[in-house]
Scaffold this motif. Structure first.
Motif, PDB file in Angstrom:
ATOM      1  N   SER A 135      16.108  10.389 -18.112  1.00  0.00           N
ATOM      2  CA  SER A 135      15.731   9.629 -16.904  1.00  0.00           C
ATOM      3  C   SER A 135      14.894  10.504 -15.972  1.00  0.00           C
ATOM      4  N   THR A 136      15.225  11.787 -15.907  1.00  0.00           N
ATOM      5  CA  THR A 136      14.454  12.699 -15.044  1.00  0.00           C
ATOM      6  C   THR A 136      13.010  12.777 -15.535  1.00  0.00           C
ATOM      7  N   ILE A 137      12.838  12.813 -16.857  1.00  0.00           N
ATOM      8  CA  ILE A 137      11.473  12.855 -17.409  1.00  0.00           C
ATOM      9  C   ILE A 137      10.708  11.610 -16.968  1.00  0.00           C
ATOM     10  N   LYS A 138      11.384  10.442 -16.987  1.00  0.00           N
ATOM     11  CA  LYS A 138      10.713   9.198 -16.563  1.00  0.00           C
ATOM     12  C   LYS A 138      10.406   9.211 -15.067  1.00  0.00           C
ATOM     13  N   GLN A 139      11.223   9.916 -14.311  1.00  0.00           N
ATOM     14  CA  GLN A 139      11.013   9.986 -12.863  1.00  0.00           C
ATOM     15  C   GLN A 139       9.677  10.688 -12.528  1.00  0.00           C
ATOM     16  N   PHE A 140       9.210  11.559 -13.434  1.00  0.00           N
ATOM     17  CA  PHE A 140       7.891  12.196 -13.224  1.00  0.00           C
ATOM     18  C   PHE A 140       6.799  11.130 -13.184  1.00  0.00           C
ATOM     19  N   VAL A 141       6.966  10.104 -14.021  1.00  0.00           N
ATOM     20  CA  VAL A 141       5.956   9.031 -14.061  1.00  0.00           C
ATOM     21  C   VAL A 141       5.970   8.302 -12.726  1.00  0.00           C
ATOM     22  N   ARG A 142       7.167   7.921 -12.261  1.00  0.00           N
ATOM     23  CA  ARG A 142       7.286   7.159 -11.008  1.00  0.00           C
ATOM     24  C   ARG A 142       6.671   7.932  -9.840  1.00  0.00           C
TER      25      ARG A 142
END
Ligand code: SAM
Length: 408
Positions: A135-142
């Motif tokens: 989820s943290t990796i996806k937070q980079f996108v956001r």
């Protein structure tokens, strides 16, 4: 870490499990420091364990492919190449994750985490921590990619625009306006507010987020120089194979390009414990945050306490209670109606309310499954007391003229 004052009534036939309050239990300072260090190294371990974890899932895919009848394998002639590409993407993620945790032991001003060989070896991490890492990796996108712009526009822009409305640069010295963003994630919202000239502090509790925001904010200068593969762990709901292995570059802006006189900071720790000084902040801005509470009433009380009289709380988000159904965790799940009622009882004046702001959260725009959040947005004021001094009366007149609730 149990709060022994709860759930221990002798008359009850069956004793309930005591509620646990992570990070909020009182124990000796030495014990607290030991637990803190242990937790720190557990999260570092999760970053280090990523490669082993994903390799295991790839091996399982390979085994399953090889278990197919030969004619099926022949029909899927590109399958092993696809797995090789997935492995390459995961290896790139691993490299970025290692860069994030490099030198992390010195990242906090008031806390050193000594290297301890006993806990430094990467042992298996829990599925829970691996999910948090993904989820943290996806937070980079956001927060820090061009691909996350639409999502940021829907979540952060209403908050930023409201701050500008409440504290217009032409009417006040905005460098003196103190804005707090609790649960700041990777820090983009707080950064955007500081970029406009407000004094802004983000607060975050999770080491996953803190390590990552430290990396972005202090060690990534070149725009789009880094690449992560945020969707590579998603094996279902892909229309094209390439959707799973597409990279996302970051940061879309240089995080160090804040104006030279800007005042931007991040603090680490539980919002409820860090912020206890009353009448300190002009604005508290919460985005996808209030549902992280064990007891949202504590968040409301804290926000009330730390706001200056006349200050505003701006909120946008859903009510996806993070501790719902978690064993041994206190979780009070209130409807928005109940929350509003408590806010008004505390003394907040609701000035703006929009009950249906549609947003996404770390959305994979090419996925065949998407979630849509129907968020509430509100602006609530802690009223200033009526004072005899004429200037304050004028201020109050101004505020009162703005205090009619607008509902959209
Ligand atoms: C759903 S995320 C939202 C992050 C960010 N505001 C955004 O909109 O992208 C909630 C964040 O609040 C943080 N958080 C949860 N409880 C907290 C607490 N008590 N104090 C500080 N941060 C907390 C979590 O670690 C997480 O990063």
């Amino acid at each position: 870490m149990a709060d022994s004052s709860m759930g221990t009534e002798a008359a009850e036939p069956k004793r309930e499990e005591p509620y646990l309050y992570r990070g909020r239990t009182r124990c000796s300072p030495e014990e607290e420091a030991r637990l803190e260090r242990q937790h720190f190294w557990k999260i570092i371990n999760a970053f280090k364990y990523y490669r082993t974890h994903v390799e295991e899932s790839l091996k399982r895919c390979e085994r399953q492919y090889l278990s197919l009848p030969r004619r099926h394998q022949q029909l899927l002639s590109g399958f092993l190449d696809k797995l090789a590409e997935i492995r390459r993407c995961m290896e790139c993620n691993h490299q970025v994750l290692q860069a994030i945790v490099r030198n992390c032991t010195h990242m906090f001003e008031n806390m050193e985490y000594d290297e301890d060989d006993n806990v430094r070896r990467a042992g298996p991490s829990s599925t829970f921590d691996m999910d948090k890492l993904k989820s943290t990796i996806k937070q980079f996108v956001r927060d820090w990619s061009e691909a996350g712009k639409t999502e940021r526009d829907s979540c952060y822009m209403p908050i930023v625009e409201e701050i500008q409305k409440q504290f217009p640069p032409e009417k006040c010295d905005i460098s003196e306006v103190k804005v707090l963003v609790p649960g700041a994630g990777l820090g983009r919202l707080a950064w955007e507010i500081a970029c406009l000239g407000y004094s802004c502090q983000g607060n975050e509790w999770s080491f996953f987020m803190l390590f990552s925001s430290n990396f972005i904010l202090n060690r990534c200068e070149k725009e789009n120089a880094m690449t992560l593969y945020p969707w590579v762990h998603q094996f279902s709901n892909n229309k094209m194979s390439g959707d799973q292995t597409r990279g996302v570059t970051f940061p879309d802006v240089n995080p160090q390009s804040l104006p030279p006189d800007s005042d931007f900071s991040m603090t680490a720790g539980d919002f409820l414990e860090v912020y206890t000084d009353p009448d300190t902040w002009d604005c508290v801005a919460t985005c996808f945050f209030i549902d992280t509470a064990h007891n949202v009433l504590e968040y409301i009380e804290t926000i009330w306490n730390i706001l200056k009289p006349g200050g505003v709380w701006i909120n946008l988000g859903p009510l996806l209670y993070h501790f719902e159904n978690m064993a041994n965790e206190l979780s009070i799940e209130l409807s928005y109606e109940e929350i509003k009622d408590v806010m008004l009882k505390c003394g907040f004046q609701l000035e703006v309310e929009r009950e249906s702001v549609l947003t996404t959260y770390t959305e994979n725009e090419r996925s065949m499954l998407k979630y849509l959040y129907d968020c509430v947005f509100f602006v609530a004021r802690k009223p200033a007391p009526l004072l005899s001094n004429s200037q304050n009366c004028k201020d109050n007149e101004l505020k009162n003229s703005k205090s009619a609730t607008t509902t959209t």
